[in-house]
Write a protein that holds these residues in place. Sequence first.
Motif, PDB file in Angstrom:
ATOM      1  N   PHE A 211       0.861  -1.187   0.000  1.00 26.28           N
ATOM      2  CA  PHE A 211       0.000   0.000   0.000  1.00 26.28           C
ATOM      3  C   PHE A 211       0.895   1.234   0.000  1.00 26.28           C
ATOM      4  O   PHE A 211       1.703   1.442   0.899  1.00 26.28           O
ATOM      5  CB  PHE A 211      -0.997  -0.019   1.157  1.00 26.28           C
ATOM      6  CG  PHE A 211      -0.421  -0.081   2.547  1.00 26.28           C
ATOM      7  CD1 PHE A 211      -0.537   0.995   3.419  1.00 26.28           C
ATOM      8  CD2 PHE A 211       0.230  -1.221   3.002  1.00 26.28           C
ATOM      9  CE1 PHE A 211      -0.013   0.938   4.701  1.00 26.28           C
ATOM     10  CE2 PHE A 211       0.753  -1.295   4.290  1.00 26.28           C
ATOM     11  CZ  PHE A 211       0.634  -0.201   5.135  1.00 26.28           C
ATOM     12  N   THR A 212       0.765   2.023  -1.060  1.00 24.43           N
ATOM     13  CA  THR A 212       1.702   3.104  -1.344  1.00 24.43           C
ATOM     14  C   THR A 212       0.928   4.386  -1.598  1.00 24.43           C
ATOM     15  O   THR A 212       0.138   4.465  -2.545  1.00 24.43           O
ATOM     16  CB  THR A 212       2.549   2.759  -2.587  1.00 24.43           C
ATOM     17  OG1 THR A 212       3.067   1.430  -2.449  1.00 24.43           O
ATOM     18  CG2 THR A 212       3.676   3.752  -2.767  1.00 24.43           C
ATOM     19  N   ALA A 213       1.130   5.388  -0.740  1.00 23.60           N
ATOM     20  CA  ALA A 213       0.494   6.689  -0.933  1.00 23.60           C
ATOM     21  C   ALA A 213       1.409   7.549  -1.800  1.00 23.60           C
ATOM     22  O   ALA A 213       2.595   7.695  -1.498  1.00 23.60           O
ATOM     23  CB  ALA A 213       0.229   7.361   0.403  1.00 23.60           C
ATOM     24  N   VAL A 214       0.855   8.126  -2.857  1.00 17.87           N
ATOM     25  CA  VAL A 214       1.679   8.793  -3.863  1.00 17.87           C
ATOM     26  C   VAL A 214       1.386  10.288  -3.989  1.00 17.87           C
ATOM     27  O   VAL A 214       1.949  10.945  -4.861  1.00 17.87           O
ATOM     28  CB  VAL A 214       1.503   8.113  -5.237  1.00 17.87           C
ATOM     29  CG1 VAL A 214       1.999   6.670  -5.184  1.00 17.87           C
ATOM     30  CG2 VAL A 214       0.039   8.153  -5.690  1.00 17.87           C
ATOM     31  N   GLY A 215       0.513  10.821  -3.143  1.00 18.89           N
ATOM     32  CA  GLY A 215       0.196  12.237  -3.230  1.00 18.89           C
ATOM     33  C   GLY A 215      -0.476  12.732  -1.971  1.00 18.89           C
ATOM     34  O   GLY A 215      -0.896  11.955  -1.116  1.00 18.89           O
ATOM     35  N   MET A 216      -0.592  14.063  -1.863  1.00 16.63           N
ATOM     36  CA  MET A 216      -1.210  14.713  -0.708  1.00 16.63           C
ATOM     37  C   MET A 216      -1.970  15.937  -1.183  1.00 16.63           C
ATOM     38  O   MET A 216      -1.487  16.676  -2.051  1.00 16.63           O
ATOM     39  CB  MET A 216      -0.129  15.112   0.298  1.00 16.63           C
ATOM     40  CG  MET A 216      -0.640  15.876   1.509  1.00 16.63           C
ATOM     41  SD  MET A 216       0.720  16.473   2.558  1.00 16.63           S
ATOM     42  CE  MET A 216       1.330  14.918   3.202  1.00 16.63           C
ATOM     43  N   ASP A 217      -3.161  16.157  -0.622  1.00 13.77           N
ATOM     44  CA  ASP A 217      -4.007  17.247  -1.089  1.00 13.77           C
ATOM     45  C   ASP A 217      -3.314  18.608  -1.056  1.00 13.77           C
ATOM     46  O   ASP A 217      -3.331  19.354  -2.038  1.00 13.77           O
ATOM     47  CB  ASP A 217      -5.334  17.281  -0.319  1.00 13.77           C
ATOM     48  CG  ASP A 217      -5.173  17.258   1.198  1.00 13.77           C
ATOM     49  OD1 ASP A 217      -4.046  17.399   1.700  1.00 13.77           O
ATOM     50  OD2 ASP A 217      -6.212  17.095   1.883  1.00 13.77           O
ATOM     51  N   LEU A 218      -2.662  18.946   0.053  1.00 20.89           N
ATOM     52  CA  LEU A 218      -2.008  20.250   0.160  1.00 20.89           C
ATOM     53  C   LEU A 218      -0.874  20.392  -0.845  1.00 20.89           C
ATOM     54  O   LEU A 218      -0.684  21.468  -1.423  1.00 20.89           O
ATOM     55  CB  LEU A 218      -1.479  20.455   1.583  1.00 20.89           C
ATOM     56  CG  LEU A 218      -2.532  20.776   2.646  1.00 20.89           C
ATOM     57  CD1 LEU A 218      -1.893  20.777   4.033  1.00 20.89           C
ATOM     58  CD2 LEU A 218      -3.198  22.115   2.367  1.00 20.89           C
ATOM     59  N   ALA A 219      -0.132  19.322  -1.076  1.00 21.26           N
ATOM     60  CA  ALA A 219       0.973  19.383  -2.032  1.00 21.26           C
ATOM     61  C   ALA A 219       0.457  19.557  -3.453  1.00 21.26           C
ATOM     62  O   ALA A 219       0.994  20.357  -4.232  1.00 21.26           O
ATOM     63  CB  ALA A 219       1.826  18.118  -1.926  1.00 21.26           C
ATOM     64  N   THR A 220      -0.597  18.810  -3.793  1.00 17.82           N
ATOM     65  CA  THR A 220      -1.169  18.935  -5.127  1.00 17.82           C
ATOM     66  C   THR A 220      -1.737  20.337  -5.359  1.00 17.82           C
ATOM     67  O   THR A 220      -1.537  20.939  -6.421  1.00 17.82           O
ATOM     68  CB  THR A 220      -2.283  17.890  -5.325  1.00 17.82           C
ATOM     69  OG1 THR A 220      -1.729  16.576  -5.169  1.00 17.82           O
ATOM     70  CG2 THR A 220      -2.909  17.999  -6.708  1.00 17.82           C
ATOM     71  N   LEU A 221      -2.426  20.867  -4.354  1.00 20.42           N
ATOM     72  CA  LEU A 221      -2.994  22.213  -4.461  1.00 20.42           C
ATOM     73  C   LEU A 221      -1.897  23.252  -4.612  1.00 20.42           C
ATOM     74  O   LEU A 221      -1.972  24.137  -5.489  1.00 20.42           O
ATOM     75  CB  LEU A 221      -3.841  22.505  -3.224  1.00 20.42           C
ATOM     76  CG  LEU A 221      -4.459  23.904  -3.119  1.00 20.42           C
ATOM     77  CD1 LEU A 221      -5.404  24.160  -4.286  1.00 20.42           C
ATOM     78  CD2 LEU A 221      -5.190  24.057  -1.791  1.00 20.42           C
ATOM     79  N   SER A 222      -0.859  23.157  -3.795  1.00 27.97           N
ATOM     80  CA  SER A 222       0.233  24.120  -3.844  1.00 27.97           C
ATOM     81  C   SER A 222       0.968  24.067  -5.178  1.00 27.97           C
ATOM     82  O   SER A 222       1.229  25.102  -5.808  1.00 27.97           O
ATOM     83  CB  SER A 222       1.215  23.844  -2.700  1.00 27.97           C
ATOM     84  OG  SER A 222       2.341  24.679  -2.785  1.00 27.97           O
ATOM     85  N   THR A 223       1.287  22.851  -5.631  1.00 32.34           N
ATOM     86  CA  THR A 223       2.020  22.706  -6.896  1.00 32.34           C
ATOM     87  C   THR A 223       1.217  23.253  -8.070  1.00 32.34           C
ATOM     88  O   THR A 223       1.739  23.996  -8.911  1.00 32.34           O
ATOM     89  CB  THR A 223       2.356  21.226  -7.140  1.00 32.34           C
ATOM     90  OG1 THR A 223       3.164  20.742  -6.062  1.00 32.34           O
ATOM     91  CG2 THR A 223       3.103  21.048  -8.453  1.00 32.34           C
ATOM     92  N   GLY A 224      -0.064  22.886  -8.124  1.00 36.78           N
ATOM     93  CA  GLY A 224      -0.904  23.344  -9.230  1.00 36.78           C
ATOM     94  C   GLY A 224      -1.121  24.843  -9.211  1.00 36.78           C
ATOM     95  O   GLY A 224      -1.050  25.509 -10.260  1.00 36.78           O
ATOM     96  N   ALA A 225      -1.356  25.420  -8.038  1.00 37.84           N
ATOM     97  CA  ALA A 225      -1.610  26.855  -7.943  1.00 37.84           C
ATOM     98  C   ALA A 225      -0.362  27.662  -8.285  1.00 37.84           C
ATOM     99  O   ALA A 225      -0.436  28.695  -8.973  1.00 37.84           O
ATOM    100  CB  ALA A 225      -2.099  27.199  -6.540  1.00 37.84           C
ATOM    101  N   ARG A 226       0.803  27.207  -7.815  1.00 31.30           N
ATOM    102  CA  ARG A 226       2.044  27.921  -8.112  1.00 31.30           C
ATOM    103  C   ARG A 226       2.386  27.856  -9.597  1.00 31.30           C
ATOM    104  O   ARG A 226       2.856  28.840 -10.191  1.00 31.30           O
ATOM    105  CB  ARG A 226       3.189  27.352  -7.273  1.00 31.30           C
ATOM    106  CG  ARG A 226       3.084  27.638  -5.788  1.00 31.30           C
ATOM    107  CD  ARG A 226       4.168  26.929  -4.999  1.00 31.30           C
ATOM    108  NE  ARG A 226       3.948  27.054  -3.571  1.00 31.30           N
ATOM    109  CZ  ARG A 226       4.361  28.084  -2.825  1.00 31.30           C
ATOM    110  NH1 ARG A 226       5.021  29.070  -3.410  1.00 31.30           N
ATOM    111  NH2 ARG A 226       4.117  28.119  -1.536  1.00 31.30           N
ATOM    112  N   ALA A 227       2.146  26.689 -10.200  1.00 29.74           N
ATOM    113  CA  ALA A 227       2.436  26.550 -11.630  1.00 29.74           C
ATOM    114  C   ALA A 227       1.541  27.473 -12.455  1.00 29.74           C
ATOM    115  O   ALA A 227       1.994  28.098 -13.428  1.00 29.74           O
ATOM    116  CB  ALA A 227       2.244  25.099 -12.050  1.00 29.74           C
ATOM    117  N   LEU A 228       0.283  27.585 -12.073  1.00 25.60           N
ATOM    118  CA  LEU A 228      -0.645  28.462 -12.808  1.00 25.60           C
ATOM    119  C   LEU A 228      -0.247  29.926 -12.651  1.00 25.60           C
ATOM    120  O   LEU A 228      -0.294  30.708 -13.615  1.00 25.60           O
ATOM    121  CB  LEU A 228      -2.069  28.223 -12.296  1.00 25.60           C
ATOM    122  CG  LEU A 228      -3.210  28.739 -13.163  1.00 25.60           C
ATOM    123  CD1 LEU A 228      -3.187  28.090 -14.538  1.00 25.60           C
ATOM    124  CD2 LEU A 228      -4.545  28.469 -12.468  1.00 25.60           C
TER     125      LEU A 228
END
Length: 254
Positions: free
Chosen positions: A231-248
């Motif tokens: 069982f492997t967790a590959v992402g986190m909500d805050l990280a995904t939000l931060s990465t996507g918002a900064r890239a935009l």
Amino acid sequence: MMLPPNAFKRGLAEGRSLIGYWCSLPGGIGAELLAGCGYDWLLFDTEHALTDVPDILPMLQAVAPYPVSPVVRPASNDPVLIKRLLDLGAQTLMIPYVQTAEEARAAVAAMRYAPRGIRGMAGMVRASRFGSVPDYARRAEEELCLIVQVETAEALARIDEIAAVDGVDALFIGPADLAASMGHSGDASHPEVRAAIEAAIKRIVAAGKPAGILTLSPEFAEACLGWGTTFTAVGMDLATLSTGARALARRFKG
């Protein structure tokens, strides 16, 4: 009414690769959105998040219609917190910072009713569908799943004895705390930490238990899967939000 089956526990027993996602934000909306994204399991965190025990109920309710398994992490290896989360209907718990077999046995006892454990009795709880599941107290253990986190060099040295504890279903490696315990705070990708994680995964598997981990690096996740994580967790909500918002922002503001 039947005792709800634990698909996550069955997946571990079958040795299937279960891909997960970490939820740090409280609330049912985000949980429901993520429940439909195709992951096998979601981790609802109350240790390093604003999410608290009462917040877990709407999150469990939000994901219930979806083919995803919720896993809940209490703030500590505390029988009161464990009891409250189980009563809310959580079936899989991830207990942080388990250092010894004795601490693992304490977590197991908190998951089980007497005479096998110390979980407090209550009839009108969501876990028993408010008293409508026949023999819930006697059968609850069948569908409960206990994951213990080994997240220091000291805990990794005791993997075999922790894995041997009756009632421990799986072991999860915490890379950030492990790195700190090894003198590499903030650098979970350090070669020494990476080597320790590889060795730990292989030892957990050799001990006959499923191994799990969280990493935000796709490359490292693939490496962990190759070493044997189930069982492997590959992402986190805050990280995904931060990465996507900064890239935009970079795209439009330069």
